[in-house]
Scaffold this motif. Structure first.
Motif, PDB file in Angstrom:
ATOM      1  N   ALA A  39      -1.447   9.960   6.378  1.00  0.00           N
ATOM      2  CA  ALA A  39      -1.926  10.781   5.260  1.00  0.00           C
ATOM      3  C   ALA A  39      -1.492  10.188   3.918  1.00  0.00           C
ATOM      4  CB  ALA A  39      -1.429  12.212   5.407  1.00  0.00           C
ATOM      5  N   ARG A  40      -0.231   9.743   3.821  1.00  0.00           N
ATOM      6  CA  ARG A  40       0.253   9.160   2.555  1.00  0.00           C
ATOM      7  C   ARG A  40      -0.468   7.852   2.236  1.00  0.00           C
ATOM      8  NH1 ARG A  40       2.264  13.115   3.775  1.00  0.00           N
ATOM      9  NH2 ARG A  40       0.344  13.765   2.799  1.00  0.00           N
ATOM     10  N   LEU A  41      -0.653   6.992   3.242  1.00  0.00           N
ATOM     11  CA  LEU A  41      -1.360   5.725   3.013  1.00  0.00           C
ATOM     12  C   LEU A  41      -2.803   5.980   2.593  1.00  0.00           C
ATOM     13  CD1 LEU A  41       0.067   3.670   6.007  1.00  0.00           C
ATOM     14  CD2 LEU A  41       0.506   3.235   3.569  1.00  0.00           C
ATOM     15  N   ALA A  42      -3.453   6.940   3.239  1.00  0.00           N
ATOM     16  CA  ALA A  42      -4.827   7.289   2.872  1.00  0.00           C
ATOM     17  C   ALA A  42      -4.887   7.805   1.433  1.00  0.00           C
ATOM     18  CB  ALA A  42      -5.379   8.325   3.849  1.00  0.00           C
ATOM     19  N   GLU A  43      -3.919   8.633   1.052  1.00  0.00           N
ATOM     20  CA  GLU A  43      -3.870   9.134  -0.330  1.00  0.00           C
ATOM     21  C   GLU A  43      -3.752   7.987  -1.321  1.00  0.00           C
ATOM     22  OE1 GLU A  43      -0.561  11.817  -0.674  1.00  0.00           O
ATOM     23  OE2 GLU A  43      -1.428  13.240   0.758  1.00  0.00           O
ATOM     24  N   LEU A  44      -2.884   7.023  -1.023  1.00  0.00           N
ATOM     25  CA  LEU A  44      -2.696   5.888  -1.915  1.00  0.00           C
ATOM     26  C   LEU A  44      -3.984   5.079  -2.045  1.00  0.00           C
ATOM     27  CD1 LEU A  44      -0.933   3.975  -3.629  1.00  0.00           C
ATOM     28  CD2 LEU A  44      -0.336   2.807  -1.478  1.00  0.00           C
ATOM     29  N   VAL A  45      -4.587   4.754  -0.917  1.00  0.00           N
ATOM     30  CA  VAL A  45      -5.815   3.952  -0.931  1.00  0.00           C
ATOM     31  C   VAL A  45      -6.916   4.670  -1.695  1.00  0.00           C
ATOM     32  CG1 VAL A  45      -7.650   3.051   0.557  1.00  0.00           C
ATOM     33  CG2 VAL A  45      -5.252   2.638   1.146  1.00  0.00           C
ATOM     34  N   GLU A  46      -7.087   5.957  -1.447  1.00  0.00           N
ATOM     35  CA  GLU A  46      -8.129   6.712  -2.142  1.00  0.00           C
ATOM     36  C   GLU A  46      -7.833   6.834  -3.634  1.00  0.00           C
ATOM     37  OE1 GLU A  46      -8.284  10.305   0.235  1.00  0.00           O
ATOM     38  OE2 GLU A  46     -10.035   9.538   1.319  1.00  0.00           O
ATOM     39  N   SER A  47      -6.575   7.086  -3.992  1.00  0.00           N
ATOM     40  CA  SER A  47      -6.241   7.267  -5.411  1.00  0.00           C
ATOM     41  C   SER A  47      -6.448   5.987  -6.206  1.00  0.00           C
ATOM     42  CB  SER A  47      -4.798   7.755  -5.570  1.00  0.00           C
ATOM     43  OG  SER A  47      -3.881   6.719  -5.271  1.00  0.00           O
ATOM     44  N   ARG A  48      -6.334   4.833  -5.555  1.00  0.00           N
ATOM     45  CA  ARG A  48      -6.512   3.548  -6.234  1.00  0.00           C
ATOM     46  C   ARG A  48      -7.927   2.996  -6.073  1.00  0.00           C
ATOM     47  NH1 ARG A  48      -1.457   1.804  -8.320  1.00  0.00           N
ATOM     48  NH2 ARG A  48      -2.400  -0.214  -8.690  1.00  0.00           N
ATOM     49  N   GLY A  49      -8.764   3.711  -5.313  1.00  0.00           N
ATOM     50  CA  GLY A  49     -10.135   3.260  -5.097  1.00  0.00           C
ATOM     51  C   GLY A  49     -10.212   1.940  -4.347  1.00  0.00           C
ATOM     52  N   ALA A  50      -9.229   1.670  -3.519  1.00  0.00           N
ATOM     53  CA  ALA A  50      -9.169   0.388  -2.803  1.00  0.00           C
ATOM     54  C   ALA A  50     -10.255   0.307  -1.733  1.00  0.00           C
ATOM     55  CB  ALA A  50      -7.793   0.206  -2.170  1.00  0.00           C
ATOM     56  N   ARG A  51     -10.950  -0.810  -1.694  1.00  0.00           N
ATOM     57  CA  ARG A  51     -11.967  -1.065  -0.666  1.00  0.00           C
ATOM     58  C   ARG A  51     -11.521  -2.168   0.286  1.00  0.00           C
ATOM     59  NH1 ARG A  51     -14.085   2.697   0.684  1.00  0.00           N
ATOM     60  NH2 ARG A  51     -15.621   1.451   1.763  1.00  0.00           N
ATOM     61  N   SER A  52     -10.408  -2.847  -0.045  1.00  0.00           N
ATOM     62  CA  SER A  52      -9.849  -3.869   0.831  1.00  0.00           C
ATOM     63  C   SER A  52      -8.323  -3.822   0.712  1.00  0.00           C
ATOM     64  CB  SER A  52     -10.373  -5.261   0.462  1.00  0.00           C
ATOM     65  OG  SER A  52      -9.998  -5.594  -0.855  1.00  0.00           O
ATOM     66  N   VAL A  53      -7.650  -3.925   1.847  1.00  0.00           N
ATOM     67  CA  VAL A  53      -6.190  -3.856   1.875  1.00  0.00           C
ATOM     68  C   VAL A  53      -5.649  -4.839   2.907  1.00  0.00           C
ATOM     69  CG1 VAL A  53      -6.173  -1.407   1.209  1.00  0.00           C
ATOM     70  CG2 VAL A  53      -6.081  -2.021   3.629  1.00  0.00           C
ATOM     71  N   SER A  54      -4.387  -5.168   2.742  1.00  0.00           N
ATOM     72  CA  SER A  54      -3.677  -5.820   3.835  1.00  0.00           C
ATOM     73  C   SER A  54      -2.821  -4.746   4.486  1.00  0.00           C
ATOM     74  CB  SER A  54      -2.788  -6.951   3.324  1.00  0.00           C
ATOM     75  OG  SER A  54      -1.601  -6.440   2.740  1.00  0.00           O
ATOM     76  N   CYS A  55      -2.558  -4.924   5.761  1.00  0.00           N
ATOM     77  CA  CYS A  55      -1.656  -4.031   6.470  1.00  0.00           C
ATOM     78  C   CYS A  55      -1.026  -4.858   7.583  1.00  0.00           C
ATOM     79  CB  CYS A  55      -2.402  -2.801   6.995  1.00  0.00           C
ATOM     80  SG  CYS A  55      -1.297  -1.424   7.447  1.00  0.00           S
ATOM     81  N   TYR A  56      -0.496  -4.227   8.613  1.00  0.00           N
ATOM     82  CA  TYR A  56       0.140  -4.951   9.707  1.00  0.00           C
ATOM     83  C   TYR A  56       0.064  -4.119  10.972  1.00  0.00           C
ATOM     84  CZ  TYR A  56       3.941  -1.728   8.709  1.00  0.00           C
ATOM     85  OH  TYR A  56       4.664  -0.582   8.501  1.00  0.00           O
ATOM     86  N   LEU A  57       0.131  -4.803  12.118  1.00  0.00           N
ATOM     87  CA  LEU A  57       0.272  -4.117  13.400  1.00  0.00           C
ATOM     88  C   LEU A  57       1.764  -3.861  13.589  1.00  0.00           C
ATOM     89  CD1 LEU A  57      -2.129  -6.251  15.646  1.00  0.00           C
ATOM     90  CD2 LEU A  57      -2.591  -4.044  14.544  1.00  0.00           C
TER      91      LEU A  57
END
Length: 195
Positions: A39-57
């Motif tokens: 939920a927190r990561l989704a909030e961050l991505v949405e608030s910044r309007g990000a369409r591409s991100v890096s993440c990790y397994l």
């Protein structure tokens, strides 16, 4: 030399405490933390309007990003995942959905297209693992320097957020010249912005 040795010892001590604290989490606590982190990561991505991100397994001891990865895929957000290259360098993969392979140091890595060097600098947001982060934005990794080398090599550096548990946000972590600070941190309960 003594100061360097003291810093190395302090980093080792903090990493040991973080590992112990994370191992002590029950399966229920891990599940709840993973859901809250999504939920927190989704909030961050949405608030910044990000369409591409890096993440990790995630490794078993790391904050669980699998829910977030599913969320991002469901919204058409491009996610690049790291792969280990020679010389303790990171490459970046666009996963193709065909599974994973064993990478360096026993870390699970995605199958997919290895992108050209520098592609990671084009994402809107980087979400990276850490053992701890302090309130000034200094990130403490796990000691191999992969992410510090990656961040230092970028011509264009997107905003970088360390993904940690709440107890991994400390007043201070020791730092050396090669350590890279981050823009913020994401925990199961909050998104922090530094400096």
């Amino acid at each position: 030399m003594q100061q360097h040795d003291d810093i190395v010892r302090e980093k080792r001590r903090i990493r040991g405490e973080v590992r112990a604290r994370r191992r002590a989490l029950t399966p229920e606590q891990r599940r709840a933390a993973g859901e809250a982190l999504t939920a927190r990561l989704a909030e961050l991505v949405e608030s910044r309007g990000a369409r591409s991100v890096s993440c990790y397994l995630p490794l078993p001891s790391e904050p669980d990003t699998m829910g977030f990865l599913s969320w991002a895929a469901g919204r058409g957000i491009e996610v690049l995942l790291p792969t280990s290259l020679e010389g303790f360098r990171l490459g970046w993969i666009r996963p193709d959905g065909t599974g994973t392979v064993a990478g360096a140091h026993g870390i699970t890595e995605p199958r997919g297209e290895l992108l050209p060097e520098g592609a990671i600098g084009e994402v809107d947001l980087m979400l990276i693992p850490a053992s701890a982060v302090d309130t000034s934005g200094m990130r403490l990794g796990w000691g191999l320097g992969y992410f510090d080398r990656c961040l230092d090599s970028l011509e264009r550096r997107p905003p970088v957020f360390a993904v940690v548990h709440d107890g991994d946000v400390l007043d201070r972590v020791p730092a050396e010249a090669h350590d890279s600070p981050v823009t913020g941190a994401v925990t199961p309960t909050r998104v922090l912005f530094f400096g």
